[in-house]
Design a protein around this motif. Sequence first.
Motif, PDB file in Angstrom:
ATOM      1  N   ARG A  68       0.830  -1.210   0.000  1.00  0.00           N
ATOM      2  CA  ARG A  68       0.000   0.000   0.000  1.00  0.00           C
ATOM      3  C   ARG A  68       0.868   1.265   0.000  1.00  0.00           C
ATOM      4  NH1 ARG A  68      -4.764  -1.737   4.310  1.00  0.00           N
ATOM      5  NH2 ARG A  68      -6.171  -2.696   2.778  1.00  0.00           N
ATOM      6  N   GLY A  69       2.029   1.165   0.610  1.00  0.00           N
ATOM      7  CA  GLY A  69       2.936   2.300   0.616  1.00  0.00           C
ATOM      8  C   GLY A  69       3.387   2.699  -0.775  1.00  0.00           C
ATOM      9  N   TRP A  70       3.406   1.744  -1.679  1.00  0.00           N
ATOM     10  CA  TRP A  70       3.763   2.024  -3.070  1.00  0.00           C
ATOM     11  C   TRP A  70       2.534   2.313  -3.932  1.00  0.00           C
ATOM     12  CZ3 TRP A  70       8.380   3.460  -4.377  1.00  0.00           C
ATOM     13  CH2 TRP A  70       9.488   3.009  -3.646  1.00  0.00           C
ATOM     14  N   GLY A  71       1.359   2.355  -3.305  1.00  0.00           N
ATOM     15  CA  GLY A  71       0.172   2.775  -4.051  1.00  0.00           C
ATOM     16  C   GLY A  71      -0.793   1.673  -4.435  1.00  0.00           C
ATOM     17  N   LEU A  72      -0.589   0.452  -3.971  1.00  0.00           N
ATOM     18  CA  LEU A  72      -1.513  -0.623  -4.320  1.00  0.00           C
ATOM     19  C   LEU A  72      -2.893  -0.338  -3.729  1.00  0.00           C
ATOM     20  CD1 LEU A  72      -2.054  -3.500  -5.482  1.00  0.00           C
ATOM     21  CD2 LEU A  72      -1.419  -4.393  -3.216  1.00  0.00           C
ATOM     22  N   THR A  73      -3.929  -0.503  -4.550  1.00  0.00           N
ATOM     23  CA  THR A  73      -5.314  -0.360  -4.106  1.00  0.00           C
ATOM     24  C   THR A  73      -5.882  -1.739  -3.814  1.00  0.00           C
ATOM     25  OG1 THR A  73      -5.645   1.630  -5.442  1.00  0.00           O
ATOM     26  CG2 THR A  73      -7.618   0.462  -4.730  1.00  0.00           C
ATOM     27  N   THR A  74      -6.448  -1.942  -2.639  1.00  0.00           N
ATOM     28  CA  THR A  74      -7.039  -3.230  -2.287  1.00  0.00           C
ATOM     29  C   THR A  74      -8.519  -3.038  -1.993  1.00  0.00           C
ATOM     30  OG1 THR A  74      -6.538  -2.996   0.078  1.00  0.00           O
ATOM     31  CG2 THR A  74      -4.854  -4.022  -1.306  1.00  0.00           C
ATOM     32  N   ARG A  75      -9.314  -3.997  -2.426  1.00  0.00           N
ATOM     33  CA  ARG A  75     -10.745  -3.976  -2.161  1.00  0.00           C
ATOM     34  C   ARG A  75     -11.206  -5.405  -1.861  1.00  0.00           C
ATOM     35  NH1 ARG A  75      -9.752   0.494  -1.676  1.00  0.00           N
ATOM     36  NH2 ARG A  75     -10.597   2.344  -2.729  1.00  0.00           N
ATOM     37  N   ARG A  76     -12.185  -5.506  -0.973  1.00  0.00           N
ATOM     38  CA  ARG A  76     -12.757  -6.812  -0.660  1.00  0.00           C
ATOM     39  C   ARG A  76     -13.873  -7.101  -1.661  1.00  0.00           C
ATOM     40  NH1 ARG A  76     -13.995  -9.042   5.398  1.00  0.00           N
ATOM     41  NH2 ARG A  76     -14.524 -11.193   4.838  1.00  0.00           N
ATOM     42  N   ALA A  77     -13.669  -8.099  -2.488  1.00  0.00           N
ATOM     43  CA  ALA A  77     -14.643  -8.450  -3.515  1.00  0.00           C
ATOM     44  C   ALA A  77     -14.342  -9.854  -4.016  1.00  0.00           C
ATOM     45  CB  ALA A  77     -14.593  -7.461  -4.684  1.00  0.00           C
ATOM     46  N   GLN A  78     -15.373 -10.572  -4.369  1.00  0.00           N
ATOM     47  CA  GLN A  78     -15.215 -11.919  -4.910  1.00  0.00           C
ATOM     48  C   GLN A  78     -15.389 -11.888  -6.411  1.00  0.00           C
ATOM     49  OE1 GLN A  78     -17.831 -14.881  -3.298  1.00  0.00           O
ATOM     50  NE2 GLN A  78     -16.965 -16.535  -4.522  1.00  0.00           N
ATOM     51  N   VAL A  79     -14.394 -12.383  -7.119  1.00  0.00           N
ATOM     52  CA  VAL A  79     -14.458 -12.462  -8.574  1.00  0.00           C
ATOM     53  C   VAL A  79     -15.133 -13.772  -8.958  1.00  0.00           C
ATOM     54  CG1 VAL A  79     -13.137 -12.444 -10.715  1.00  0.00           C
ATOM     55  CG2 VAL A  79     -12.346 -11.097  -8.757  1.00  0.00           C
ATOM     56  N   LEU A  80     -16.189 -13.687  -9.744  1.00  0.00           N
ATOM     57  CA  LEU A  80     -16.950 -14.874 -10.134  1.00  0.00           C
ATOM     58  C   LEU A  80     -16.495 -15.454 -11.464  1.00  0.00           C
ATOM     59  CD1 LEU A  80     -20.567 -13.694  -9.183  1.00  0.00           C
ATOM     60  CD2 LEU A  80     -18.940 -15.005  -7.805  1.00  0.00           C
ATOM     61  N   ALA A  81     -16.037 -14.612 -12.373  1.00  0.00           N
ATOM     62  CA  ALA A  81     -15.656 -15.110 -13.692  1.00  0.00           C
ATOM     63  C   ALA A  81     -14.867 -14.051 -14.442  1.00  0.00           C
ATOM     64  CB  ALA A  81     -16.897 -15.501 -14.499  1.00  0.00           C
ATOM     65  N   LEU A  82     -14.124 -14.509 -15.458  1.00  0.00           N
ATOM     66  CA  LEU A  82     -13.397 -13.632 -16.366  1.00  0.00           C
ATOM     67  C   LEU A  82     -13.972 -13.778 -17.770  1.00  0.00           C
ATOM     68  CD1 LEU A  82      -9.644 -14.292 -15.420  1.00  0.00           C
ATOM     69  CD2 LEU A  82     -11.101 -12.433 -14.646  1.00  0.00           C
ATOM     70  N   ARG A  83     -13.890 -12.692 -18.528  1.00  0.00           N
ATOM     71  CA  ARG A  83     -14.338 -12.760 -19.924  1.00  0.00           C
ATOM     72  C   ARG A  83     -13.409 -11.914 -20.768  1.00  0.00           C
ATOM     73  NH1 ARG A  83     -17.645  -9.691 -23.084  1.00  0.00           N
ATOM     74  NH2 ARG A  83     -18.277  -8.388 -21.306  1.00  0.00           N
ATOM     75  N   LEU A  84     -12.909 -12.503 -21.844  1.00  0.00           N
ATOM     76  CA  LEU A  84     -12.038 -11.787 -22.757  1.00  0.00           C
ATOM     77  C   LEU A  84     -12.838 -10.740 -23.519  1.00  0.00           C
ATOM     78  CD1 LEU A  84      -9.158 -11.636 -23.941  1.00  0.00           C
ATOM     79  CD2 LEU A  84      -9.909 -13.265 -25.693  1.00  0.00           C
ATOM     80  N   ARG A  85     -12.270  -9.563 -23.624  1.00  0.00           N
ATOM     81  CA  ARG A  85     -12.905  -8.474 -24.357  1.00  0.00           C
ATOM     82  C   ARG A  85     -11.836  -7.806 -25.205  1.00  0.00           C
ATOM     83  NH1 ARG A  85     -11.308  -3.668 -22.521  1.00  0.00           N
ATOM     84  NH2 ARG A  85     -10.349  -3.550 -20.455  1.00  0.00           N
ATOM     85  N   PRO A  86     -12.207  -6.966 -26.158  1.00  0.00           N
ATOM     86  CA  PRO A  86     -11.205  -6.255 -26.959  1.00  0.00           C
ATOM     87  C   PRO A  86     -10.288  -5.411 -26.083  1.00  0.00           C
ATOM     88  CG  PRO A  86     -13.354  -6.085 -27.995  1.00  0.00           C
ATOM     89  CD  PRO A  86     -13.579  -6.717 -26.637  1.00  0.00           C
ATOM     90  N   GLY A  87      -9.009  -5.687 -26.151  1.00  0.00           N
ATOM     91  CA  GLY A  87      -8.038  -4.914 -25.390  1.00  0.00           C
ATOM     92  C   GLY A  87      -7.820  -5.370 -23.965  1.00  0.00           C
ATOM     93  N   GLY A  88      -8.415  -6.482 -23.557  1.00  0.00           N
ATOM     94  CA  GLY A  88      -8.180  -6.949 -22.191  1.00  0.00           C
ATOM     95  C   GLY A  88      -9.246  -7.882 -21.688  1.00  0.00           C
TER      96      GLY A  88
END
Length: 291
Positions: free
Chosen positions: A76-96
Motif C-alpha cells: 500500500r505504501g507504493w500505491g496498491l489499491t485493495t478492495r474486498r470483492a469476490q471475482v466470479l468469472a473472467l471474460r475476454l474483451r477487446p483490449g483486455g
Amino acid sequence: MREELEAPWPVVVIGGGPAGLAAGLQLSRAGCKTLLLEADRLGGQARRLPRIENYPGFPGAVAGKRLMSRFLRQARGWGLTTRRAQVLALRLRPGGWTLKLRGGARVAAQAVLYCGGARWRALGLPGEGRLRVVYHAAFDEAPRFAGRTVAVVGGGEAAVHQAAALAARARRVYLLSRGPLKVHALLRARLAACRNVVPLQGWRVASLKGKRRLEAVDARGAGAPVRLPVDALFVLVGMLPAKLPGLRRGAPGIFVAGDARGERFRQVAVAAGDGVRQGMRCLSYLSRGGA
C-alpha cells in the motif's frame, strides 16, 4: 465504490495472499496502477500460521499475521489499491479482460494476475460435509480442542505441523498417513517429542461416524480395522489449485502465481517470490503494449 471498481485498470490482481501481495507490490512500485481484489481477509492462509521459520530475514521466526501485515503495509505504501470483492468469472474483451464480481459490479483490466491459492482435498466420504471436518491448517484453533481427542489425516509438512500444534492442548492426536511421512528431520524430531501423538502410518480413514457431530472414524490399514473415537478430524491430504471460470492459462494478459499454479512446493517464501516474478512478466507484457 462501484464506479471506482469498474474504472479501467492496467492490472487487477486476484487474491490477497503472499503471492498476490508480492505481485501487487512489484507492480505498484514500478508505477503501474494496480487493483487487488480479495474475497476474504488479506494475507490468505499464511495469515493463520503461528510461526514461519524459513522466511528469510527473520532469524527468530515470525508470525504469519505479522508478516502479512508487513506485506500489505509495504504494498500500500507504493500505491496498491485493495478492495474486498469476490471475482466470479473472467471474460475476454477487446483490449483486455472483464471481471465479473459478486453483487453485479464489473472491472475492466488490460491484464490479470491470478493468485487464488489452493484448497485442501476432501476425502470423499459420506457425511463429510456435515460433521466436524476441517480442511485447512487450523493452528490457531488448537485451544478449542484442549483435553479432547482429535485426528489428522496426511503425511506432509502441513499435517505434521497441525498434529504438533494440536498436541500442545489435546489429550490425544491420531496422525494417519497412507505411507511414510514426507517431512524433514526437524519436523520428525518435533513430532517424536509429542508424547500424545499416535502415528498410524499405512492407515487411511474409511468412514466417519456421528449424527450431529463427529464421534469417531473407522480406520483401515495393514491389520484389522479400528474405530478411533475423536472430536474432530483435520484433513490435510494434498491441495488442488483454485479455479476461476473463464481463466485460461497462456491467454494474452493472464498470469498465475503462487499455489494457484499447482506446483509441488508450497511455502510463503516460494509464493512471494513467484508473485514478484509474475509481476515482472506482467510489466514486460504491458510495456510491449499487451503483446
